[in-house]
Design a protein around this motif. Structure first.
Motif, PDB file in Angstrom:
ATOM      1  N   GLY A 133       0.855  -1.182   0.000  1.00 15.41           N
ATOM      2  CA  GLY A 133       0.000   0.000   0.000  1.00 15.41           C
ATOM      3  C   GLY A 133       0.886   1.225   0.000  1.00 15.41           C
ATOM      4  N   THR A 134       0.734   2.090   1.002  1.00 14.23           N
ATOM      5  CA  THR A 134       1.526   3.312   1.059  1.00 14.23           C
ATOM      6  C   THR A 134       2.736   3.171   1.991  1.00 14.23           C
ATOM      7  OG1 THR A 134      -0.020   4.047   2.746  1.00 14.23           O
ATOM      8  CG2 THR A 134      -0.411   4.834   0.515  1.00 14.23           C
ATOM      9  N   ASP A 135       2.901   2.022   2.609  1.00 13.04           N
ATOM     10  CA  ASP A 135       3.924   1.888   3.638  1.00 13.04           C
ATOM     11  C   ASP A 135       5.137   1.076   3.199  1.00 13.04           C
ATOM     12  OD1 ASP A 135       2.463   3.247   5.775  1.00 13.04           O
ATOM     13  OD2 ASP A 135       1.068   1.572   5.543  1.00 13.04           O
ATOM     14  N   HIS A 136       6.296   1.475   3.728  1.00  9.72           N
ATOM     15  CA  HIS A 136       7.528   0.747   3.431  1.00  9.72           C
ATOM     16  C   HIS A 136       7.428  -0.654   4.021  1.00  9.72           C
ATOM     17  CE1 HIS A 136      11.697  -0.633   3.916  1.00  9.72           C
ATOM     18  NE2 HIS A 136      11.899   0.045   2.805  1.00  9.72           N
ATOM     19  N   TRP A 137       7.709  -1.654   3.171  1.00 11.78           N
ATOM     20  CA  TRP A 137       7.554  -3.050   3.592  1.00 11.78           C
ATOM     21  C   TRP A 137       8.937  -3.683   3.764  1.00 11.78           C
ATOM     22  CZ3 TRP A 137       5.143  -6.750  -0.685  1.00 11.78           C
ATOM     23  CH2 TRP A 137       5.487  -8.083  -0.434  1.00 11.78           C
ATOM     24  N   ASP A 138       9.809  -3.508   2.793  1.00  8.71           N
ATOM     25  CA  ASP A 138      11.095  -4.182   2.877  1.00  8.71           C
ATOM     26  C   ASP A 138      12.062  -3.518   1.899  1.00  8.71           C
ATOM     27  OD1 ASP A 138      12.974  -6.004   3.713  1.00  8.71           O
ATOM     28  OD2 ASP A 138      11.864  -7.783   3.117  1.00  8.71           O
ATOM     29  N   THR A 139      13.341  -3.822   2.056  1.00  4.78           N
ATOM     30  CA  THR A 139      14.339  -3.399   1.087  1.00  4.78           C
ATOM     31  C   THR A 139      14.955  -4.654   0.477  1.00  4.78           C
ATOM     32  OG1 THR A 139      14.814  -1.372   2.287  1.00  4.78           O
ATOM     33  CG2 THR A 139      16.502  -2.132   0.758  1.00  4.78           C
ATOM     34  N   VAL A 140      14.921  -4.715  -0.841  1.00  3.21           N
ATOM     35  CA  VAL A 140      15.459  -5.886  -1.540  1.00  3.21           C
ATOM     36  C   VAL A 140      16.913  -5.597  -1.895  1.00  3.21           C
ATOM     37  CG1 VAL A 140      15.221  -7.346  -3.585  1.00  3.21           C
ATOM     38  CG2 VAL A 140      13.189  -6.370  -2.501  1.00  3.21           C
ATOM     39  N   THR A 141      17.786  -6.496  -1.512  1.00  3.47           N
ATOM     40  CA  THR A 141      19.201  -6.323  -1.833  1.00  3.47           C
ATOM     41  C   THR A 141      19.684  -7.567  -2.571  1.00  3.47           C
ATOM     42  OG1 THR A 141      19.400  -5.134   0.240  1.00  3.47           O
ATOM     43  CG2 THR A 141      21.437  -5.682  -0.879  1.00  3.47           C
ATOM     44  N   ILE A 142      20.045  -7.406  -3.827  1.00  6.29           N
ATOM     45  CA  ILE A 142      20.505  -8.528  -4.642  1.00  6.29           C
ATOM     46  C   ILE A 142      21.983  -8.292  -4.931  1.00  6.29           C
ATOM     47  CG2 ILE A 142      20.113  -9.851  -6.752  1.00  6.29           C
ATOM     48  CD1 ILE A 142      17.499  -9.652  -5.424  1.00  6.29           C
ATOM     49  N   GLN A 143      22.832  -9.227  -4.510  1.00  9.53           N
ATOM     50  CA  GLN A 143      24.277  -9.029  -4.644  1.00  9.53           C
ATOM     51  C   GLN A 143      24.864  -9.737  -5.850  1.00  9.53           C
ATOM     52  OE1 GLN A 143      25.626  -6.908  -2.781  1.00  9.53           O
ATOM     53  NE2 GLN A 143      24.774  -6.936  -0.697  1.00  9.53           N
ATOM     54  N   SER A 144      24.125 -10.697  -6.398  1.00 13.75           N
ATOM     55  CA  SER A 144      24.675 -11.389  -7.561  1.00 13.75           C
ATOM     56  C   SER A 144      23.529 -11.935  -8.406  1.00 13.75           C
ATOM     57  CB  SER A 144      25.604 -12.531  -7.132  1.00 13.75           C
ATOM     58  OG  SER A 144      24.916 -13.760  -7.153  1.00 13.75           O
ATOM     59  N   THR A 145      23.872 -12.308  -9.638  1.00 13.36           N
ATOM     60  CA  THR A 145      22.834 -12.761 -10.559  1.00 13.36           C
ATOM     61  C   THR A 145      22.256 -14.109 -10.157  1.00 13.36           C
ATOM     62  OG1 THR A 145      24.490 -13.780 -11.979  1.00 13.36           O
ATOM     63  CG2 THR A 145      23.820 -11.532 -12.520  1.00 13.36           C
ATOM     64  N   VAL A 146      22.896 -14.815  -9.214  1.00 10.16           N
ATOM     65  CA  VAL A 146      22.346 -16.102  -8.796  1.00 10.16           C
ATOM     66  C   VAL A 146      21.705 -16.039  -7.405  1.00 10.16           C
ATOM     67  CG1 VAL A 146      23.841 -17.523 -10.237  1.00 10.16           C
ATOM     68  CG2 VAL A 146      24.609 -16.848  -7.957  1.00 10.16           C
ATOM     69  N   ASP A 147      21.627 -14.825  -6.821  1.00  7.18           N
ATOM     70  CA  ASP A 147      20.942 -14.648  -5.529  1.00  7.18           C
ATOM     71  C   ASP A 147      19.452 -14.944  -5.644  1.00  7.18           C
ATOM     72  OD1 ASP A 147      22.950 -13.918  -3.924  1.00  7.18           O
ATOM     73  OD2 ASP A 147      22.309 -11.839  -3.619  1.00  7.18           O
ATOM     74  N   HIS A 148      18.927 -15.679  -4.670  1.00  8.84           N
ATOM     75  CA  HIS A 148      17.468 -15.796  -4.548  1.00  8.84           C
ATOM     76  C   HIS A 148      17.055 -14.937  -3.368  1.00  8.84           C
ATOM     77  CE1 HIS A 148      16.942 -19.365  -7.201  1.00  8.84           C
ATOM     78  NE2 HIS A 148      18.221 -19.516  -6.901  1.00  8.84           N
ATOM     79  N   PHE A 149      16.094 -14.071  -3.563  1.00  9.50           N
ATOM     80  CA  PHE A 149      15.639 -13.206  -2.481  1.00  9.50           C
ATOM     81  C   PHE A 149      14.132 -13.283  -2.454  1.00  9.50           C
ATOM     82  CE2 PHE A 149      14.519  -9.431  -0.183  1.00  9.50           C
ATOM     83  CZ  PHE A 149      15.627  -9.083   0.593  1.00  9.50           C
ATOM     84  N   TYR A 150      13.556 -13.313  -1.258  1.00 12.39           N
ATOM     85  CA  TYR A 150      12.099 -13.211  -1.195  1.00 12.39           C
ATOM     86  C   TYR A 150      11.700 -12.408   0.014  1.00 12.39           C
ATOM     87  CZ  TYR A 150      12.115 -16.901   2.365  1.00 12.39           C
ATOM     88  OH  TYR A 150      12.341 -17.630   3.494  1.00 12.39           O
ATOM     89  N   SER A 151      10.508 -11.862  -0.024  1.00 15.39           N
ATOM     90  CA  SER A 151      10.001 -11.114   1.108  1.00 15.39           C
ATOM     91  C   SER A 151       8.523 -11.412   1.270  1.00 15.39           C
ATOM     92  CB  SER A 151      10.220  -9.613   0.895  1.00 15.39           C
ATOM     93  OG  SER A 151       9.866  -8.931   2.071  1.00 15.39           O
ATOM     94  N   GLU A 152       8.125 -11.637   2.524  1.00 14.22           N
ATOM     95  CA  GLU A 152       6.722 -11.953   2.809  1.00 14.22           C
ATOM     96  C   GLU A 152       6.157 -10.922   3.767  1.00 14.22           C
ATOM     97  OE1 GLU A 152       6.864 -16.862   2.727  1.00 14.22           O
ATOM     98  OE2 GLU A 152       6.583 -15.838   4.620  1.00 14.22           O
ATOM     99  N   ALA A 153       4.884 -10.586   3.594  1.00 12.30           N
ATOM    100  CA  ALA A 153       4.221  -9.713   4.562  1.00 12.30           C
ATOM    101  C   ALA A 153       2.865 -10.301   4.894  1.00 12.30           C
ATOM    102  CB  ALA A 153       4.069  -8.304   3.996  1.00 12.30           C
ATOM    103  N   VAL A 154       2.416 -10.060   6.117  1.00 13.02           N
ATOM    104  CA  VAL A 154       1.072 -10.462   6.538  1.00 13.02           C
ATOM    105  C   VAL A 154       0.303  -9.175   6.809  1.00 13.02           C
ATOM    106  CG1 VAL A 154      -0.280 -11.782   8.198  1.00 13.02           C
ATOM    107  CG2 VAL A 154       2.019 -12.550   7.582  1.00 13.02           C
ATOM    108  N   PHE A 155      -0.911  -9.069   6.251  1.00  9.72           N
ATOM    109  CA  PHE A 155      -1.658  -7.818   6.396  1.00  9.72           C
ATOM    110  C   PHE A 155      -3.156  -8.107   6.390  1.00  9.72           C
ATOM    111  CE2 PHE A 155      -3.443  -7.372   2.140  1.00  9.72           C
ATOM    112  CZ  PHE A 155      -2.673  -8.279   1.418  1.00  9.72           C
TER     113      PHE A 155
END
Ligand SMILES: *[C@@H]1O[C@H](CO)[C@@H](O)[C@H](O)[C@H]1NC(C)=O
Ligand SMILES: *[C@@H]1O[C@H](CO)[C@@H](O)[C@H](O)[C@H]1NC(C)=O
Ligand SMILES: *[C@@H]1O[C@H](CO)[C@@H](O)[C@H](O)[C@H]1NC(C)=O
Ligand SMILES: *[C@@H]1O[C@H](CO)[C@@H](O)[C@H](O)[C@H]1NC(C)=O
Ligand SMILES: *[C@@H]1O[C@H](CO)[C@@H](O)[C@H](O)[C@H]1NC(C)=O
Ligand SMILES: *[C@@H]1O[C@H](CO)[C@@H](O)[C@H](O)[C@H]1NC(C)=O
Ligand SMILES: *[C@@H]1O[C@H](CO)[C@@H](O)[C@H](O)[C@H]1NC(C)=O
Ligand SMILES: *[C@@H]1O[C@H](CO)[C@@H](O)[C@H](O)[C@H]1NC(C)=O
Length: 867
Positions: A133-155
């Motif tokens: 929505g309007t609120d900051h949820w997370d910051t995604v930081t990818i360091q390499s092309t083979v990084d897997h990153f995920y972020s989950e939120a409950v709302f």
């Protein structure tokens, strides 16, 4: 006879939500978006998880599709959803807008796998923000092309839509591989409410070495694992673990079946989570335990970052949890969890799983939820092509163009002014504008809108709405003064900009385009234009006594004459407005004019001409003729004097409501018409817009299916479904289609099931904040009390078994997966049984309402259908 579209459209979100509810076991309500997936592949099932993934087109406006580099494909293993992604080179903020049910709790997850999609050379680094929505949820930081990153939120959803946004912070191009939405039970994560969401910081299955998710976790949370430490030992069990009542975490058995304990004779167990985070964040920590033995005492003290919680004994094969008291800070974002055996404990400490969440407070205001929903309905109805993403009013620098909001703070900000001038809007003036609660200014000039001004719009803000046409005249005032009775038949054309010549060119190029597109194989294309041009007049009737032997070609002048200059407006059909007419022999007709400004309607016009000239059945509305002049396309049908079934159920428009026997007869007739479309011709025809509004009633209440504007046929054995864009009416649309992209006869069966439910309950498919009719009826059926389900207007005058039969048939028709739905032939048989039961009751004299004159006439129509 105008069915208000407003309710249906504002429920679009609910529709998408209902549509999104899948169908494979246990995936109820899952929405799984494989970003960048080709639309033609939408609906593919993941081989490992069996989750159905759809492409992201309907949920996002900006960005480009990419594939990961070939040499990176092996890095995603079996997870095909990470092979494609959508990246957002332009725009500081890009949002996916996901359908939700206001007030319900959800998990949303985004997965990121770069995979060198842009051919970048390593090393690389990308960093961007996620907003819920309007609120900051997370910051995604990818360091390499083979990084897997995920972020989950409950709302908890605050409106019928939730925007999830990727924000470019100047440190690389945002991208996303997967967006997933999962409904969570209301009793889970009680810390979460409309004003407070949370984002997963760590969610760990201790003692595991793979990711645990659906189907082990019915909510499809991701449970990751930690690198094993030499000071840990593993314990595991095959026994099922019991959940306690009021467990607010629902940790899956699979996660609890593995635990770690202190290695050797150690009495101290240490788990450290280090992610290095901004120190000001607030966290909640949930630790999950179970014990696999019950003979000896296991007791330990729990420390979180040195702070001691009470000593604790895990329960035998039963899940239990320990949590920190309320939201608290973790100085450096690191967590040191220590379990120390007490001096009376015989056994060392154990732990099964841990979850750490960080708080997402709602700090930035949001637009009032009803206004947001209304704007989304408007956006979808007109396909608005503007940078309309996220919340309409906030943050102010991202407010939607043309929108002005009130100064109020909190969640009460309303939309007070909407300038949609010169926005390429086509069609009618939408009722949805009237759903904006505090609208005071509306500018729709410079568009190609026509049709009546919705009463609701002028009434709503009684005089305070500034809504003028190009010449500055008050539109509402104009409607009133033009028709003192205040009825809606006045047609105000705001602006018709497509000149005659342009339309002629359009038709011409369409025909050329169709010609080019014709397959080179010898498959007969049932829609090819030579048929269209030659068919009218040459097609013979097939035993339909109402059908003229020839379709007549009308001139526009004739239509003008027969309709008395389009004096009487009947309603809006698939591709245009419908007017009443009377031919020289006094036979009554309905004339459907293709709206001039819409190029969209041409396809539908052609589909309808084609279908109608090919199929003839007494329960399908018949075509009297057509008009095809340079700039005038029109279809002329037999006039169905008693209007549509919808009005007869609701008593809208002054139509009387129908008794049960008549209702069953009407749907039986419609079912026969639909069965004929599916099976009666050499190729199946899919109606695509089956609804009570398209079941028309003639003089003797004889029912016919109408509006073939969306009809599609498929013709070869290989092509057993049609891939096409979603169309049809919200509330009636087959949810499976939305996932599979496949349209088959059973999509019509689903819609027909919705019709049956309406006929039984007298309720519309969508009721704002009460959900879809299938869900509503399901809940009532569970009580076993038929009188809760049946339409109150029937006052109990129905045979109970007859009513159950219709409802059972409806529930079968609306089954989640098409393979569990009956064919229309089965539906016809069921409805015949139901009618027989009801008639037996009537014959036995319990009848409440007197038989109408039409009854006898109707009974005679149930012979074998004309094939
Ligand atoms: C415990 O189990 C995990 C996952 O199966 C494994 O990686 C690890 O090596 C095991 N540790 C010990 C001490 O056996
Ligand atoms: C654990 O303690 C027992 C006796 O108290 C001892 O015999 C054994 O060697 C110890 N094991 C380890 C790994 O230290
Ligand atoms: C975690 O806490 C325990 C006990 O308080 C301590 O012995 C250990 O050194 C700590 N570890 C880290 C990494 O801070
Ligand atoms: C166990 O510890 C408690 C306090 O933690 C202490 O009061 C008690 O004396 C200890 N008992 C033994 C047997 O060491
Ligand atoms: C909103 O605030 C602005 C500036 O603060 C002011 O000019 C405007 O009149 C206010 N509008 C309303 C509707 O209160
Ligand atoms: C608006 O916010 C207030 C508190 O900030 C809350 O009590 C109220 O329920 C909210 N209303 C809606 C519709 O979310
Ligand atoms: C509506 O928009 C048009 C085109 O942008 C503009 O010319 C006109 O002045 C606007 N009308 C009002 C009342 O602001
Ligand atoms: C509405 O129309 C009436 C007469 O038809 C006129 O007197 C009145 O001024 C008009 N009002 C507006 C706001 O245009």
């Amino acid at each position: 006879m105008i069915v208000s579209m407003a309710v249906l459209l504002v429920c679009l979100a609910a529709f998408l939500l209902a549509a999104a509810s899948v169908h494979a076991a246990g995936q109820d309500g899952f929405l799984s978006i494989d970003c960048g997936l080709d639309a033609a592949l939408s609906g593919r099932e993941d081989t490992v998880t069996t989750i159905t993934y759809v492409s992201d087109g309907p949920y996002v406006d900006g960005g480009e599709n990419h594939k990961i580099a070939d040499d990176h494909v092996s890095s995603v293993g079996s997870d095909a959803s990470r092979r494609t992604l959508r990246s957002f080179r332009s725009g500081l903020r890009n949002c996916y807008t996901l359908p939700t049910e206001s007030g319900a709790k959800y998990l949303v997850r985004m997965v990121f796998f770069h995979g060198k999609y842009d051919g970048t050379s390593t090393p690389m680094s990308v960093k961007f923000d996620l907003h819920l929505g309007t609120d900051h949820w997370d910051t995604v930081t990818i360091q390499s092309t083979v990084d897997h990153f995920y972020s989950e939120a409950v709302f908890v959803a605050w409106a019928s839509w939730v925007p999830v946004c990727l924000v470019n912070t100047g440190t690389g191009t945002p991208f996303v591989s997967t967006v997933e939405l999962r409904p969570m039970g209301a009793s889970l994560y009680l810390d979460v409410n409309t004003h407070q969401s949370m984002s997963s910081y760590a969610s760990i299955n201790l003692g595991a070495n793979t990711l645990t998710r659906f189907p082990d976790d019915p909510y499809d949370r991701y449970w990751s694992w930690l690198k094993p430490s030499s000071s840990w030992a593993n314990l595991s069990t095959q026994n099922a673990i019991t959940q306690q009542d009021q467990d607010s975490f629902a940790v899956p058995s699979r996660v609890l079946q593995t635990t770690i304990t202190a290695a050797g004779n150690d009495t101290l167990l240490n788990v450290v989570i280090q992610r290095g985070y901004s120190p000001s964040l607030m966290f909640r920590v949930f630790l999950h335990f179970t014990d696999f033995q019950k003979s000896q005492l296991r007791q330990f003290d729990v420390y979180i970052n040195g702070r001691r919680l009470d000593n604790y004994s895990p329960m035998y094969l039963t899940a239990s949890s320990v949590q920190n008291s309320g939201w608290s800070k973790a100085d450096d974002g690191n967590f040191n969890i220590t379990l120390a055996a007490t001096n009376i404990s015989v056994l060392p400490p154990v732990i099964s799983a841990l979850q750490i969440y960080k708080l997402i407070p709602n700090v930035v205001s949001r637009t009032f939820s009803k206004d947001f929903d209304a704007m989304m309905a408007i956006k979808h109805e007109y396909g608005v092509k503007k940078n309309w993403m996220g919340d309409p009013c906030f943050p102010p620098n991202y407010a939607w163009s043309g929108v002005k909001c009130s100064n109020s703070t909190g969640n009460t900000t309303r939309i007070i002014s909407l300038d949609l001038s010169k926005s390429n809007l086509n069609g009618l003036i939408s009722d949805n504008f009237a759903l904006l609660t505090e609208l005071h200014f509306l500018n729709l000039s410079g568009n190609s809108l026509s049709g009546p001004i919705p009463d609701s719009l002028c009434k709503r803000n009684a005089g305070s709405l500034d809504f003028r046409d190009e010449s500055g005249e008050d539109m509402c005032n104009k409607t009133m003064s033009a028709s003192p009775s205040g009825n809606r038949k006045t047609i105000v054309v705001i602006s018709v900009v497509v000149p005659v010549v342009a339309l002629a060119i359009l038709v011409f190029s369409y025909l050329i385009w169709r010609g080019k597109r014709k397959p080179k194989t010898s498959i007969h294309d049932p829609r090819k234009e030579s048929d269209l041009l030659s068919a009218p007049g040459s097609i013979k009737s097939h035993g339909n006594h109402l059908q003229n032997t020839e379709n007549r070609q009308f001139t526009y002048k004739e239509l003008e004459k027969f309709t008395n200059k389009f004096e009487r407006f009947l309603g809006k059909g698939g591709f245009g407005l419908v007017y009443y007419g009377r031919l020289e022999d006094d036979s009554e007709v309905a004339v459907k004019m293709r709206s001039k400004s819409s190029s969209h309607g041409l396809d539908e016009f052609l589909a309808e001409v084609n279908s109608l000239t090919k199929v003839h059945h007494r329960n399908l509305v018949s075509l009297v003729g057509y008009c095809w002049e340079k700039d005038h396309l029109a279809l002329v049908y037999e006039y169905m004097s008693r209007g549509n079934l919808w009005n007869h159920l609701t008593g809208n428009n002054g139509d009387e409501t129908l008794d049960w026997a008549t209702r069953v007869r009407v749907v039986l007739e419609a079912a026969q018409g639909l069965d004929y479309l599916h099976k009666g011709c050499s190729f199946p025809i899919i109606h695509r817009d089956v609804k009570t509004g398209n079941i028309l009633l003639g003089q003797n209440l004889r029912a016919k299916l109408a509006d073939f504007g969306l009809c599609k046929t498929y013709i070869s054995e290989i092509q057993t479904h049609i891939s096409t864009n979603a169309a049809g009416t919200p509330g009636y649309f087959d949810p499976e289609y939305f996932h599979t992209g496949r349209l088959t006869e059973s999509s019509d069966v689903y819609s027909f099931g919705v019709v049956l439910l309406e006929v039984a309950t007298g309720e519309p498919p969508m009721l704002p904040s009460h959900g879809h009719i299938v869900q509503r009826v399901k809940q009532k059926i569970a009580t076993g009390n038929i009188s809760l389900v049946a339409d109150e207007r029937l006052s109990g005058a129905y045979e109970v078994t007859s009513m159950w039969k219709v409802i059972d048939t409806a529930m079968a028709c609306t089954a989640d997966t098409s393979d569990r739905r009956p064919t229309m032939a089965t539906v016809v048989a069921q409805l015949k049984d139901s009618l027989a039961l009801e008639e037996a009751r009537e014959d036995s004299g319990v009848r409440v309402s007197p038989a109408s004159d039409s009854t006898a006439a109707l009974i005679s129509t149930f012979g074998p259908s004309a094939r």
